[in-house]
Design a protein around this motif. Structure first.
Motif, PDB file in Angstrom:
ATOM      1  N   ILE A  54      31.737 -50.853 -44.317  1.00  0.00           N
ATOM      2  CA  ILE A  54      32.567 -50.066 -43.396  1.00  0.00           C
ATOM      3  C   ILE A  54      32.034 -50.194 -41.975  1.00  0.00           C
ATOM      4  O   ILE A  54      32.784 -50.401 -41.026  1.00  0.00           O
ATOM      5  N   GLU A  55      30.723 -50.114 -41.832  1.00  0.00           N
ATOM      6  CA  GLU A  55      30.108 -50.322 -40.513  1.00  0.00           C
ATOM      7  C   GLU A  55      30.541 -51.661 -39.913  1.00  0.00           C
ATOM      8  O   GLU A  55      30.841 -51.757 -38.730  1.00  0.00           O
ATOM      9  N   ARG A  56      30.526 -52.692 -40.758  1.00  0.00           N
ATOM     10  CA  ARG A  56      30.864 -54.032 -40.285  1.00  0.00           C
ATOM     11  C   ARG A  56      32.299 -54.092 -39.770  1.00  0.00           C
ATOM     12  O   ARG A  56      32.570 -54.613 -38.688  1.00  0.00           O
ATOM     13  N   VAL A  57      33.225 -53.529 -40.540  1.00  0.00           N
ATOM     14  CA  VAL A  57      34.627 -53.536 -40.119  1.00  0.00           C
ATOM     15  C   VAL A  57      34.778 -52.780 -38.792  1.00  0.00           C
ATOM     16  O   VAL A  57      35.427 -53.259 -37.854  1.00  0.00           O
ATOM     17  N   VAL A  58      34.143 -51.624 -38.715  1.00  0.00           N
ATOM     18  CA  VAL A  58      34.223 -50.830 -37.487  1.00  0.00           C
ATOM     19  C   VAL A  58      33.666 -51.632 -36.311  1.00  0.00           C
ATOM     20  O   VAL A  58      34.288 -51.741 -35.246  1.00  0.00           O
ATOM     21  N   ARG A  59      32.502 -52.245 -36.515  1.00  0.00           N
ATOM     22  CA  ARG A  59      31.853 -53.009 -35.446  1.00  0.00           C
ATOM     23  C   ARG A  59      32.733 -54.181 -35.007  1.00  0.00           C
ATOM     24  O   ARG A  59      32.907 -54.421 -33.817  1.00  0.00           O
ATOM     25  N   HIS A 178      41.419 -47.693 -27.596  1.00  0.00           N
ATOM     26  CA  HIS A 178      40.656 -47.156 -28.721  1.00  0.00           C
ATOM     27  C   HIS A 178      41.590 -46.796 -29.873  1.00  0.00           C
ATOM     28  O   HIS A 178      41.302 -47.069 -31.038  1.00  0.00           O
ATOM     29  N   ARG A 179      42.701 -46.174 -29.519  1.00  0.00           N
ATOM     30  CA  ARG A 179      43.676 -45.784 -30.544  1.00  0.00           C
ATOM     31  C   ARG A 179      44.117 -47.011 -31.340  1.00  0.00           C
ATOM     32  O   ARG A 179      44.141 -47.002 -32.576  1.00  0.00           O
ATOM     33  N   GLU A 180      44.414 -48.089 -30.637  1.00  0.00           N
ATOM     34  CA  GLU A 180      44.835 -49.326 -31.312  1.00  0.00           C
ATOM     35  C   GLU A 180      43.722 -49.893 -32.192  1.00  0.00           C
ATOM     36  O   GLU A 180      43.964 -50.355 -33.305  1.00  0.00           O
ATOM     37  N   ALA A 181      42.503 -49.882 -31.658  1.00  0.00           N
ATOM     38  CA  ALA A 181      41.374 -50.409 -32.437  1.00  0.00           C
ATOM     39  C   ALA A 181      41.181 -49.587 -33.712  1.00  0.00           C
ATOM     40  O   ALA A 181      40.843 -50.120 -34.770  1.00  0.00           O
ATOM     41  N   TYR A 182      41.406 -48.284 -33.608  1.00  0.00           N
ATOM     42  CA  TYR A 182      41.254 -47.425 -34.784  1.00  0.00           C
ATOM     43  C   TYR A 182      42.337 -47.727 -35.817  1.00  0.00           C
ATOM     44  O   TYR A 182      42.085 -47.744 -37.032  1.00  0.00           O
ATOM     45  N   VAL A 183      43.547 -47.933 -35.327  1.00  0.00           N
ATOM     46  CA  VAL A 183      44.654 -48.268 -36.242  1.00  0.00           C
ATOM     47  C   VAL A 183      44.307 -49.528 -37.028  1.00  0.00           C
ATOM     48  O   VAL A 183      44.448 -49.584 -38.259  1.00  0.00           O
ATOM     49  N   LYS A 184      43.783 -50.544 -36.325  1.00  0.00           N
ATOM     50  CA  LYS A 184      43.399 -51.798 -37.003  1.00  0.00           C
ATOM     51  C   LYS A 184      42.256 -51.558 -37.993  1.00  0.00           C
ATOM     52  O   LYS A 184      42.235 -52.103 -39.091  1.00  0.00           O
ATOM     53  N   THR A 185      41.291 -50.758 -37.564  1.00  0.00           N
ATOM     54  CA  THR A 185      40.127 -50.478 -38.418  1.00  0.00           C
ATOM     55  C   THR A 185      40.552 -49.836 -39.740  1.00  0.00           C
ATOM     56  O   THR A 185      40.163 -50.282 -40.817  1.00  0.00           O
ATOM     57  N   PHE A 186      41.378 -48.802 -39.642  1.00  0.00           N
ATOM     58  CA  PHE A 186      41.728 -48.059 -40.859  1.00  0.00           C
ATOM     59  C   PHE A 186      42.662 -48.857 -41.764  1.00  0.00           C
ATOM     60  O   PHE A 186      42.641 -48.692 -42.976  1.00  0.00           O
ATOM     61  N   GLY A 450      35.434 -40.988 -31.810  1.00  0.00           N
ATOM     62  CA  GLY A 450      34.504 -41.028 -32.936  1.00  0.00           C
ATOM     63  C   GLY A 450      35.152 -41.384 -34.264  1.00  0.00           C
ATOM     64  O   GLY A 450      36.274 -40.970 -34.551  1.00  0.00           O
ATOM     65  N   ILE A 451      34.432 -42.156 -35.046  1.00  0.00           N
ATOM     66  CA  ILE A 451      34.822 -42.429 -36.436  1.00  0.00           C
ATOM     67  C   ILE A 451      33.691 -41.962 -37.338  1.00  0.00           C
ATOM     68  O   ILE A 451      32.531 -42.289 -37.097  1.00  0.00           O
ATOM     69  N   GLY A 452      34.032 -41.195 -38.354  1.00  0.00           N
ATOM     70  CA  GLY A 452      33.033 -40.784 -39.342  1.00  0.00           C
ATOM     71  C   GLY A 452      32.807 -41.930 -40.312  1.00  0.00           C
ATOM     72  O   GLY A 452      33.599 -42.144 -41.214  1.00  0.00           O
ATOM     73  N   VAL A 453      31.714 -42.675 -40.116  1.00  0.00           N
ATOM     74  CA  VAL A 453      31.497 -43.899 -40.894  1.00  0.00           C
ATOM     75  C   VAL A 453      31.076 -43.563 -42.327  1.00  0.00           C
ATOM     76  O   VAL A 453      31.655 -44.065 -43.293  1.00  0.00           O
ATOM     77  N   SER A 454      30.070 -42.697 -42.476  1.00  0.00           N
ATOM     78  CA  SER A 454      29.673 -42.345 -43.849  1.00  0.00           C
ATOM     79  C   SER A 454      30.776 -41.523 -44.520  1.00  0.00           C
ATOM     80  O   SER A 454      31.059 -41.674 -45.705  1.00  0.00           O
ATOM     81  N   ARG A 455      31.432 -40.674 -43.747  1.00  0.00           N
ATOM     82  CA  ARG A 455      32.544 -39.906 -44.306  1.00  0.00           C
ATOM     83  C   ARG A 455      33.666 -40.829 -44.796  1.00  0.00           C
ATOM     84  O   ARG A 455      34.339 -40.531 -45.785  1.00  0.00           O
ATOM     85  N   ALA A 456      33.852 -41.964 -44.099  1.00  0.00           N
ATOM     86  CA  ALA A 456      34.921 -42.888 -44.500  1.00  0.00           C
ATOM     87  C   ALA A 456      34.687 -43.433 -45.911  1.00  0.00           C
ATOM     88  O   ALA A 456      35.638 -43.714 -46.638  1.00  0.00           O
ATOM     89  N   VAL A 457      33.413 -43.579 -46.306  1.00  0.00           N
ATOM     90  CA  VAL A 457      33.134 -44.016 -47.677  1.00  0.00           C
ATOM     91  C   VAL A 457      33.801 -43.032 -48.655  1.00  0.00           C
ATOM     92  O   VAL A 457      34.477 -43.437 -49.607  1.00  0.00           O
ATOM     93  N   ALA A 458      33.608 -41.742 -48.382  1.00  0.00           N
ATOM     94  CA  ALA A 458      34.194 -40.720 -49.254  1.00  0.00           C
ATOM     95  C   ALA A 458      35.712 -40.665 -49.120  1.00  0.00           C
ATOM     96  O   ALA A 458      36.431 -40.494 -50.107  1.00  0.00           O
TER      97      ALA A 458
END
Lengths: 577, 577
Positions: A54-59, A178-186, A450-458
């Motif tokens: 998940i970290e990798r995708v976010v990065r 940022h909004r666009e980057a988040y859309v791609k990330t998720f 902000g993105i909750g990276v560890s929270r995203a695992v859950a």
């Protein structure tokens, strides 16, 4: 290649006693995480690979958007947080400590101050902007009720970004990027979500949105209009106001209403003694609160409660808010508990807030500020005047969408990201200015994301699991293929091994179950629990020269010859997401 | 592709005022790190890429050795550290804090306890072993004197591994595997180092070695025999003892030696009044110390000081050690300051330690426990008997190598890694057992292995920089090629851009200096300071259709046609390390 024979992993048959939500139960049972203390978890090998995926995708998405990665310490000196007042404002949620010399430090809950000072240290001209920096880092918040495993932890991993612009138009653009980057990330993480209007107040900014991942056990409730797509967290939901039906109401009339300290008892007495088909919605509740140690009254329709969290979010500038206690009433003897009305608020020295439903020109039944008495035809603008309007009544399913007037639903979700237009609050407090084209110092305007990276695992686990276990999307899974060799002969193990080696040559990561002791049934159960997207069974079908390919999510099964297995697996993988 | 026009970077012309060592100066000047508080630093983009490169190499070598990555929190509950006594033993070096409920936590300085408990939680059989786990994680130590930038920080990144074995032979093997993995890691990082015997005492184990990177400004001193390669840190250096020349000494004789409280004054009086050509080496110094609040005397030859750090490392089981102060002498009135001898230690109730040089059968001049008097022919074994021998005298260049008897040199270095055979201390304290082949519970034996990851950034910088700036090895450098476009025309910038694009297609990372404003001179200076291994200049030579290729380390320059530039750069790169 990961091998079950040596992997540091023990799956558990039973749910952990302290787990309530599915992701918590499954991540523990499948050997991804272990509890160390309340809200503090360790990552076992499979869990840590998942977290790092998940970290990798976010990065990658941050880098692709042109944002630059930096890294701050987690332990920070007090001073910058004092300059912005957050050292005290944060209250007990902030972990504080001292070093051997007695100097004060904190464990960073978020890093606005540090980023502001970093940019101040390096940049000085409008030509240096726009700039967006980010870090992926361990954060600390002393949550009063850490729960749901890694969804609400006290030590957790967060990606936080900050944008720096010379003007509001620049901030709008940085915010959109940022909004666009988040859309791609998720999308890559396989998370479904709604982007929801949120209150930016607490962070001192203007525009703000949350990315909420719908989930029945989520802690966040939000309002969703299924017709037009309007979405807002409950705090940010806007009340739709109809113009009042009448304009000329009879004069205010005080009624004897003995023993009616509650709305229900009042409505009963009204209808039995005075007629008129009153409901709770016709009455006015005067809720007394202490706001930063000053008394305030909040008016809401009698059939709704005050939503304190919503009130707090909308009452800008108030940091501590609580309901009146007995001792507060004792200090304000003119307030007759159960019979309070807004008519005398000014003379009582109380600031009067009203929910927007208490619109100007509306008439209400409310307390008469006299024991056992209420008043009717109490008209806003004639008999009382609120000092301010504030969204404060509870939001309910069926309330009307402010955008299309259809009834909304209320849904639950996990907050996976939050984006803010901070504006100039932090830059002002820490004096971050750059020279503009005319050589004049301008305070920089900032965004915080902000993105909750560890929270995203859950969150991914919550949305993708099924009744038998975890079921990861491709980009998140700790391996892409789980090969299970079964039986007592060497051959299936040899075939499994060679398929694994060939897959890894193609860059397809493999978890090989090469254990000899457990039964095939135990191995299948483990594979289903662990949740790797494709499961290959090398066993019985081998008599016909075949292996079985199972898609974990759909349950689809097919057979492939050993010779074509790698090709077929790669092809199935390329169609999954 | 990184671009100087947008990279968050400002190089500095001047050294930071607080920097003493080259790596600190250069990492700040080249915009890799910034100070946040004493021993606490932030990483700017170039620095963070460099740090992550080192992390990647470390991780790859750990994985290749079959070690498995896990991840613990940095904030840890007190209890496990109480069970091993380290909660108190760590003293002021441990950062301690409390949560909102008053529960005690610490910021992990090292994670022996946690790993032990993790394995205890999952494993129970000898079949599960051997096992090696590691993490790359932020660690905290409240150093009394944080200094040298990121070499000795208070928040830093460390890779720590732990091995778990059923028996000593297994531990030996796990230890060797870690040692080999470290050798490979440091080779890839371009670090030169010596593997040095160290004391394992403080960690409670047996065998221990340090990887020391020689560096003139390093904080660690160590002993090196240039002939046979013997290397030991000063604490672990073994003294070579010759058998005493004489056996029959005259009887002990007390001499009047007025006003000789120091060795120099004593030697002068001896030679002028009693003859015999005495030197300081013939005298015996009785150094009084408090060891965990009990008085001890340590005997060293008069021409050497006691090395307290060395004494402490060798005095197993003593946690607090300090030189006698006036008040300690006041409590022991029989001790005549300046005239103490070991003859009466037992009757004074003092534990007597002797450096190995004070060998049995040797004779000395020492205090007579009487003001203004010394004694000669004071023989070990006849006139006094040490309770124990302990390496405690300072080590000097020219001391003899215990392995080949040649004089050793003393060198300075940075400790980059430390490997320990911990043994059963932690497993015993936390009750980590597994069942052996006979179904009997056996305490597991452990090893502990650490690499200073953030420190390695500085260590590499120390060893590879030159007078004009940083000069990174290939695997560590934040980019492999730095392309500098110069001039006022568009063409060099276009050519530079297209070379950069082609290089990145080959997986060769590029930092492109695409800034239009700064002069070529400023850009070259920045490139030299930043230290990327290959610098391409796209400028004047373009008139002949060429670009210039400079190797940062050797200073070698060559020209290449634009058409062949990418091929030639790749070829030069493949030869560098």
């Amino acid at each position: 290649m990961l091998r079950m024979s040596s992997l540091f992993l023990r799956t558990l048959r039973d749910d952990p006693a302290d787990a309530e939500v599915a992701s918590h139960k499954l991540l523990v049972r499948a050997g991804y995480i272990r509890r160390i203390a309340a809200g503090i978890y360790s990552w076992l090998p499979l869990g840590y690979i998942t977290l790092r995926n998940i970290e990798r995708v976010v990065r990658e998405e941050m880098d692709a958007a042109g944002f630059q990665e930096v890294h701050f310490p987690a332990m920070l000196p007090k001073e910058p947080y004092e300059e912005t007042n957050r050292w005290s404002e944060y209250g007990p949620e902030l972990f504080r400590l001292q070093d051997r010399k007695g100097a004060d430090y904190l464990l960073g809950p978020t890093h606005e101050e540090m980023f502001t000072l970093m940019v101040k240290g390096e940049y000085s001209s409008y030509k240096d902007l726009p700039l967006s920096l980010y870090q992926i880092q361990t954060k600390y918040r002393d949550e009063p009720r850490p729960r749901s495993g890694i969804i609400r932890g006290r030590e957790f991993v967060m990606k936080d970004s900050y944008s720096f612009d010379i003007d509001d138009a620049g901030l709008d653009l940085s915010y959109s990027k940022h909004r666009e980057a988040y859309v791609k990330t998720f999308k890559r993480l396989g998370l479904s979500y709604n982007i929801v209007s949120a209150m930016a107040g607490a962070m001192g900014g203007s525009k703000s949105e949350e990315f909420l991942a719908p989930c029945p056990t989520g802690e966040d409730t939000y309002v969703l209009c299924e017709k037009c797509g309007y979405a807002a967290n409950v705090e940010a939901m806007k009340t739709l106001i109809d113009a009042p039906a009448h304009k000329d109401f009879p004069a205010l009339e005080v009624l004897d209403t003995p023993n009616t300290p509650t709305i229900d008892s009042l409505v009963e007495v009204l209808n039995s003694q005075y007629g008129g088909g009153y409901t709770g919605a016709d009455t006015l509740k005067n809720v007394m609160l202490m706001a930063d140690n000053k008394p305030i009254a909040v008016l809401v329709p009698g059939d709704r409660e005050v939503d304190i969290k919503r009130l707090q979010a909308n009452l800008i500038g108030v940091s501590e808010l609580r309901i009146f206690e007995e001792e507060d009433f004792a200090k304000h003897p003119k307030l007759v508990k159960g019979y309070i009305g807004p008519q005398d608020a000014k003379s009582f020295g109380i600031t009067l807030y009203a929910d927007p439903r208490i619109a100007p020109g509306t008439a209400w039944v409310t307390g008469a500020n006299k024991k056992n008495c209420h008043a009717r035809n109490v008209v806003n603008g004639r008999d009382f005047t609120p000092d301010a309007y504030v969204e404060s009544a509870e939001v309910r399913a069926g309330d009307l969408c402010p955008s299309c007037k259809e009834p909304v639903i209320i849904d639950r979700a996990i907050e996976i990201a939050h984006i803010f237009q901070l504006g100039r609050k932090y830059a002002q407090a820490l004096n971050l200015t750059v020279l503009d084209q005319n050589g004049k110092a301008q305070v920089v305007t900032m965004g915080s994301y902000g993105i909750g990276v560890s929270r995203a695992v859950a969150a991914v686990a919550e949305q993708t699991h099924d009744e038998i276990g975890l079921s990861w999307p491709i980009e998140v899974a700790p391996a892409k293929v789980h090969i299970v060799a079964t039986g007592k002969e060497d051959k299936p193990f040899d075939v499994a091994e060679s398929i694994g080696v060939e897959l890894e040559k193609l860059g397809i990561t493999v978890l090989l179950d090469d254990r000899r002791d457990p039964s095939a049934g135990v191995k299948f159960k483990d594979a289903e629990l662990i949740g790797i997207p494709i499961i290959i069974v090398v066993g019985k079908a081998l008599e016909q020269g075949n292996v079985e390919i199972r898609v974990r999510k759909s349950g689809e099964k097919s057979e492939s010859s050993v010779a074509d297995a790698v090709k077929n697996i790669a092809s199935i993988l390329s169609k999954l997401s």
